[in-house]
Design a protein around this motif. Structure first.
Motif, PDB file in Angstrom:
ATOM      1  N   ASP A  43     -14.212 -26.197-106.680  1.00  0.00           N
ATOM      2  CA  ASP A  43     -13.193 -27.209-106.667  1.00  0.00           C
ATOM      3  C   ASP A  43     -12.871 -28.005-108.031  1.00  0.00           C
ATOM      4  OD1 ASP A  43     -12.451 -30.257-105.958  1.00  0.00           O
ATOM      5  OD2 ASP A  43     -11.829 -28.991-104.355  1.00  0.00           O
ATOM      6  N   TYR A  44     -11.641 -28.176-108.394  1.00  0.00           N
ATOM      7  CA  TYR A  44     -11.590 -28.664-109.719  1.00  0.00           C
ATOM      8  C   TYR A  44     -12.174 -29.877-110.011  1.00  0.00           C
ATOM      9  CZ  TYR A  44      -8.089 -32.087-107.926  1.00  0.00           C
ATOM     10  OH  TYR A  44      -7.535 -33.258-107.365  1.00  0.00           O
TER      11      TYR A  44
ATOM     12  N   LYS B 269     -18.896 -27.511-103.932  1.00  0.00           N
ATOM     13  CA  LYS B 269     -17.713 -27.447-103.121  1.00  0.00           C
ATOM     14  C   LYS B 269     -16.950 -26.280-103.949  1.00  0.00           C
ATOM     15  CE  LYS B 269     -13.887 -30.078-101.502  1.00  0.00           C
ATOM     16  NZ  LYS B 269     -13.800 -29.519-100.208  1.00  0.00           N
TER      17      LYS B 269
ATOM     18  N   SER C  27     -12.624 -24.564-103.295  1.00  0.00           N
ATOM     19  CA  SER C  27     -11.620 -24.607-102.496  1.00  0.00           C
ATOM     20  C   SER C  27     -10.703 -23.709-103.161  1.00  0.00           C
ATOM     21  CB  SER C  27     -10.997 -26.070-103.024  1.00  0.00           C
ATOM     22  OG  SER C  27     -11.070 -26.386-104.196  1.00  0.00           O
ATOM     23  N   MET C  28      -9.543 -23.583-102.422  1.00  0.00           N
ATOM     24  CA  MET C  28      -8.365 -22.431-103.129  1.00  0.00           C
ATOM     25  C   MET C  28      -8.049 -22.869-104.231  1.00  0.00           C
ATOM     26  SD  MET C  28      -4.713 -21.242-101.696  1.00  0.00           S
ATOM     27  CE  MET C  28      -5.090 -21.347-100.037  1.00  0.00           C
TER      28      MET C  28
END
Lengths: 256, 529
Positions: free
Chosen positions: A14-15, A34, A36-37
Motif C-alpha cells: 500500500d502506498y 498492508k 492493496s491494488m
C-alpha cells in the motif's frame, strides 16, 4: 461491435506504508505489511468500467499474477465491476524473481487465448516503478500501444488516445486490438461498495500456472542490493553572509 | 523588598494557581501562599521574610531552572524516553498554536507518549508536580483549545500512538488511537466498502474530533461525532484509565450506567485525555450525485432546504454559499457562477434512489425560484462541481491577500436561519468588513469568514464584536454559540449566557470531581468560578 478487455492488476505494498529494507538488503519487508491494488491498475479497471457503461465493452476480464493473496486484488477488481478473473499463481518464494518480462508473456498468451480487443494496464507498479509491462506485451503481440493514456476515445477505425509526455500531451490513433496503459489523470476510480463486494464473491475466478501458458520463469534481472536513501544530515547555521559564501566555496558550489 | 535576577519558577502555573495574574509584568510572591517547595522555603529562610510581601521582576517566558523544572523533565523522560520529551523552542511553539486566529501560548514541555500506560504515568507525574496537562492531537482546532494559558506539559498523543487497533467490517465499527486522522482511516478502508463520514475541514485526529464534538458537511445524513462514537478510552488527570461505555464494549446501543461517552465528547480536553475511540463506520454509498443551484435570496435557498427535509429526502450534503462567497470562489477557481446564494447538494443511495432524490429536489428548487440546476455523477465531474465549496476558505483569504480569518460558528433551528443570516450580513456591512458565508444549512449551522488584517487590532476587535453579536443572536433564537468548533477560549462568556449560572456551575462541579487540582487544559470552556 462490443469489445473485450483484459485488465492486469498487481498486488503491491500500500502506498501509505512506510517501507523497510530487509536485513539481507535484497528487498523490502512484505510480511505483515498492508497490500492493496496498484493505484494505476485501479485507474485501468475504472477506465474499462466506463467503457462498459458506455456500451463500448461487454466483458472485462481481470488477471493478476501472484501468490494466494493476489485473489484479494482480483476480488477488488470484480467488486469494481469486472466480470470474471484469472489468477496466475506464483509461489511466494518465486515472487522475487518474477519480473515484467514474465508478466508480459503471460498477458500476451492470455490476450490471444481470450481473444481480447484491448489489454489495459497501469502505466507502472509503485513497487518496482518498471514501466515495462505494457510496452513488452504490445511487442510480443505485435499490437499498437497507447501508454501513459490520459484520455481514451473510440473512433470508427479504432482508438484515439491522448498521452501524457514530457513535452505536454500527444494525441495518437491506433487500430484495434491494442495495448493501453493508464496514467494518473485518466480518471478517478470508483470505490468498491459493500453490495458489489458481496456480488464479487460469486463471480468466477480461474486459477492457472505460468507453465500452463508455456511461460518460462527464469529471471533475466538479478537484484544486487537494495538500500535506504542516505540519512538526512543536520544543517549548519552560518553566522553571516561572509561565512555563508566561504562555506559555499568550500563545498564546491561556487567557483568565484 | 525588590529582588532582581532571581531565576523565575518553571511553574508560572503555580503562581496563577495562587491567584496572581500571569499577564502582569510584575509577579508578586507572598511567602506562605505558594505550596512549599525548595525554592520558597530557602528564600524565606535566608531572608527571614516569613510574612512580608516580596516583589521581584521576572520576564514571562518560563525557563528551566535548577530544581523543579529539571526534576519534572527527568521524571517524564523516565516514562516516555529522553527522545520523547522536549522543551525546544520550535517544538513548544508549534504545540501551543492551532489553526485559529488567536495567538496561542506555548507549553513548557512537550511529551510524546507511546501507549495509554505512558499517558497515565505522565498524568500522575504532572498531578504530583501540580502542573497543567494539555492534550494535543493534530493541532487543527480553531478556538485555541491547545493554548497552554498557564504553561505546563503538552501531551502529544498523536505522534507515537498512531494505530488503527481494530476494524470490524460486519459491525460497522473501528477502534483508533489519537494519531489516526479521518483521512488516514478512510484510506485504510477504501477497498472494504466502508467509510467514516464525519468530515470537518481539516484532516483532524479522530480522537481530537471526539474531544471537540466535531461535525462536517454530511452531518445532515450521517450525524456528528456525538452520533458516531460508541466508546472512549480516557486517561484522567490522576492517571486512572476508564472506558466510557464499558471495557471493550462496542454494541450499537446500551442502557448500562451513566452516559460517560457523552460527557467526554466535546469536553475539549478539560476532563481527561482520550487515548482511543470506538467509532461507527458506514457503507460507502453505491451511487453519488452532486448538484449546484443558485437562488435570488438566502430565504429561497433555505425554503428549499426546509421543504426537502420535510419531504424526507435523505440528503447527504446541503451547503449554502452566499453571494460574497460565490464571488470569492469565482475569482479564486476561475469559475463563472452568478453571484447569488447557491446550494451545493449531494445525494447518496442506490442508482434509482439517487435519481429519484435528485428529481424531487430539482422540482423543489424550481418552485423556490431556483436557477439552473447543474448536476454530475462521474467522480471527476462531481469534484469539479464541488471545487468551489472545497476551496472556499482559501478563496476567502485570497480576497484580501495577507489577511487572516476569524471563522465564526453558530447553529440555530433551520427556520431561524434566514433571519440570522440577514441580520449578520447587515452587521458585517455596517462594520465595513468582508465576511463570506458558508453554511451546513441542513443543520442550521453556518460559518462566516470575517477577514482582518493581522496588523490592525481595531479591525480584529470589530470582527470579534460581530462574531459575539451573532452568537448572542443565535442563543436568543434557540440555537447555540458553537455548532462544531467548540468553546476553547474565545466563547467562554457566551457559554455562560447560553447555560446560565446554574448550568455552568454543574459543569464546574463535574470538573471539580474529576480534576480537583484543575490541571486538565486550564482556561478553556468555562472559568474556574
Amino acid at each position: 461491435m462490443a469489445l473485450k478487455v483484459l485488465v492486469g492488476c498487481k498486488r503491491v505494498i500500500d502506498y501509505a506504508v512506510k517501507i523497510r529494507i530487509k536485513p539481507d538488503k535484497l528487498g523490502v519487508v512484505t510480511e505483515g505489511v498492508k497490500h492493496s491494488m496498484n493505484p494505476f491498475d485501479e485507474i485501468a479497471v475504472e477506465e474499462a468500467m466506463r467503457m462498459k457503461e458506455a456500451k463500448l465493452v461487454n466483458e472485462i476480464i481481470v488477471v493478476s499474477c501472484g501468490p494466494a493473496q493476489a485473489m484479494e486484488t482480483i476480488r477488488t477488481a470484480l467488486a469494481m465491476g469486472a466480470d470474471r478473473g484469472i489468477h496466475v499463481e506464483i509461489p511466494l518464494d518465486q515472487m522475487d524473481t518474477f519480473q515484467p518480462i514474465h508478466v508480459s508473456k503471460v498477458l500476451a498468451k492470455l490476450a490471444e487465448q481470450e481473444k481480447v480487443d484491448i489489454v489495459m494496464l497501469g502505466k507502472l507498479a509503485i513497487d518496482d516503478d518498471s514501466n515495462q509491462t505494457a510496452q513488452m506485451t504490445a511487442s510480443l503481440l505485435n499490437w499498437p500501444q497507447g501508454v501513459f493514456a490520459s484520455k481514451i476515445d473510440k473512433t470508427d477505425a479504432g482508438l484515439e488516445i491522448i498521452r501524457e509526455v514530457d513535452g505536454g500531451l500527444e494525441t495518437i490513433r491506433t487500430t484495434l486490438p491494442a495495448v493501453l496503459s493508464a496514467d494518473l489523470r485518466l480518471n478517478e476510480p470508483r470505490y468498491a461498495t459493500l453490495p458489489n463486494i458481496m456480488k464479487a464473491k460469486k463471480k468466477k475466478v480461474v486459477k492457472m500456472k505460468p507453465a500452463d501458458l508455456g511461460v518460462d520463469m527464469a529471471p533475466r534481472i538479478q537484484v544486487v542490493s537494495v538500500e535506504d536513501p542516505p540519512v538526512r544530515e543536520a544543517g549548519q547555521t552560518v553566522s553571516d553572509v561572509d561565512d555563508l559564501v566561504a562555506k559555499l566555496k568550500d563545498k564546491g558550489f561556487s567557483s568565484a | 523588598a525588590v529582588m532582581r535576577g532571581v531565576p523565575q519558577l518553571l511553574s508560572r502555573a503555580r503562581l496563577v494557581r495562587a491567584g496572581f495574574s500571569a499577564s502582569e509584568p510584575v509577579l508578586a510572591v507572598q511567602a506562605g501562599i505558594l505550596q512549599p517547595d525548595k525554592f520558597t522555603q530557602t528564600f524565606v529562610q535566608i531572608r527571614g521574610l516569613k510574612s512580608s510581601k516580596v516583589i521581584y521582576q521576572a520576564p514571562l517566558t518560563a525557563v528551566d531552572i535548577a530544581d523543579s523544572g529539571k526534576q519534572l523533565k527527568q521524571e517524564l523522560e523516565a516514562i516516555v524516553g529522553p527522545g520523547n520529551v522536549s522543551s525546544g523552542e520550535s517544538v513548544v511553539l508549534q504545540h501551543g498554536q492551532d489553526e485559529g486566529p488567536h495567538p496561542g501560548k506555548s507549553p513548557d514541555i512537550v511529551v510524546f507518549p507511546s501507549s495509554t500506560g505512558e499517558v497515565s504515568e505522565v498524568c500522575k507525574i504532572c498531578t504530583r508536580h501540580n502542573v497543567p496537562i494539555i492534550p494535543y492531537g493534530t493541532g487543527t482546532g480553531l478556538e485555541g483549545g491547545i493554548s497552554a494559558v498557564e504553561g505546563g506539559v503538552c501531551v502529544n498523543v498523536s505522534k507515537n500512538m498512531n494505530k488503527i487497533l481494530q476494524i470490524h467490517q460486519e459491525d460497522f465499527s473501528a477502534v483508533v488511537q489519537p494519531g489516526i486522522s479521518r483521512e488516514m482511516l478512510n484510506q485504510e478502508m477504501r477497498a472494504d466498502g466502508l467509510w467514516f463520514p464525519v468530515d470537518p475541514g481539516a484532516d483532524a485526529s479522530v480522537c481530537g474530533m471526539c474531544a471537540t464534538g466535531a461535525s462536517g458537511t454530511n452531518a445532515v445524513r450521517y450525524g456528528t461525532m456525538k452520533e458516531n462514537c460508541l466508546n472512549l478510552e480516557v486517561v484522567l488527570a490522576d492517571g486512572r484509565i476508564i472506558h466510557t461505555a464499558g471495557i471493550g464494549s462496542r454494541p450499537k446501543k446500551s442502557s448500562a450506567g451513566y452516559n460517560l461517552t457523552s460527557l467526554f465528547l466535546g469536553s475539549e480536553g478539560t476532563l481527561g485525555i482520550i487515548t482511543s475511540a470506538t467509532i461507527c463506520l458506514h457503507a460507502i454509498p453505491e451511487s453519488v450525485a452532486a448538484a449546484v443551484v443558485g437562488f435570488p435570496t438566502v430565504q429561497n435557498a433555505v425554503d428549499t432546504v426546509v421543504m426537502t427535509l420535510q419531504c424526507s429526502v435523505p440528503m447527504a450534503r446541503m451547503e449554502l454559499l452566499d453571494e460574497v462567497q460565490m464571488k470569492a470562489c469565482n475569482e479564486y477557481s476561475g469559475l463563472s457562477y452568478p453571484e447569488t446564494p447557491h446550494l451545493f447538494l449531494e445525494f447518496h443511495g442506490s442508482e434509482s434512489e439517487v435519481e429519484s432524490q435528485t428529481e424531487t429536489v430539482r422540482d423543489i428548487a424550481a418552485d423556490n425560484e431556483g436557477g439552473e440546476f447543474q448536476w454530475a455523477v462521474q467522480q471527476e465531474d462531481r469534484t469539479k462541481l464541488w471545487t468551489a465549496r472545497h476551496r472556499a476558505y482559501y478563496a476567502d483569504i485570497a480576497l484580501r491577500p495577507g489577511c487572516r480569518s476569524l471563522t465564526t460558528d453558530v447553529c440555530v433551528p433551520v427556520s431561524a436561519l434566514p433571519d440570522l443570516v440577514t441580520a449578520t450580513k447587515a452587521d458585517i456591512a455596517e462594520n465595513g468588513l468582508i465576511g463570506p458565508m458558508v453554511g451546513h444549512v441542513g443543520d442550521g449551522n453556518f460559518h462566516t469568514m470575517l477577514l482582518f488584517d493581522p496588523a490592525d487590532p481595531e479591525e480584529f476587535r470589530k470582527c470579534k464584536e460581530v462574531a459575539n453579536k451573532m452568537a448572542r443572536s443565535a442563543i436568543a433564537l434557540g440555537g447555540t454559540c458553537t455548532g462544531e468548533h467548540g468553546v476553547g477560549q474565545g466563547k467562554m462568556a457566551l457559554l455562560e449566557e447560553q447555560f446560565g449560572k446554574d448550568g455552568i456551575d454543574v459543569m464546574r462541579q463535574i470538573k471539580g470531581a474529576l480534576d480537583p487540582q484543575q490541571l486538565m487544559n486550564p482556561g478553556k470552556v468555562f472559568s474556574r468560578n
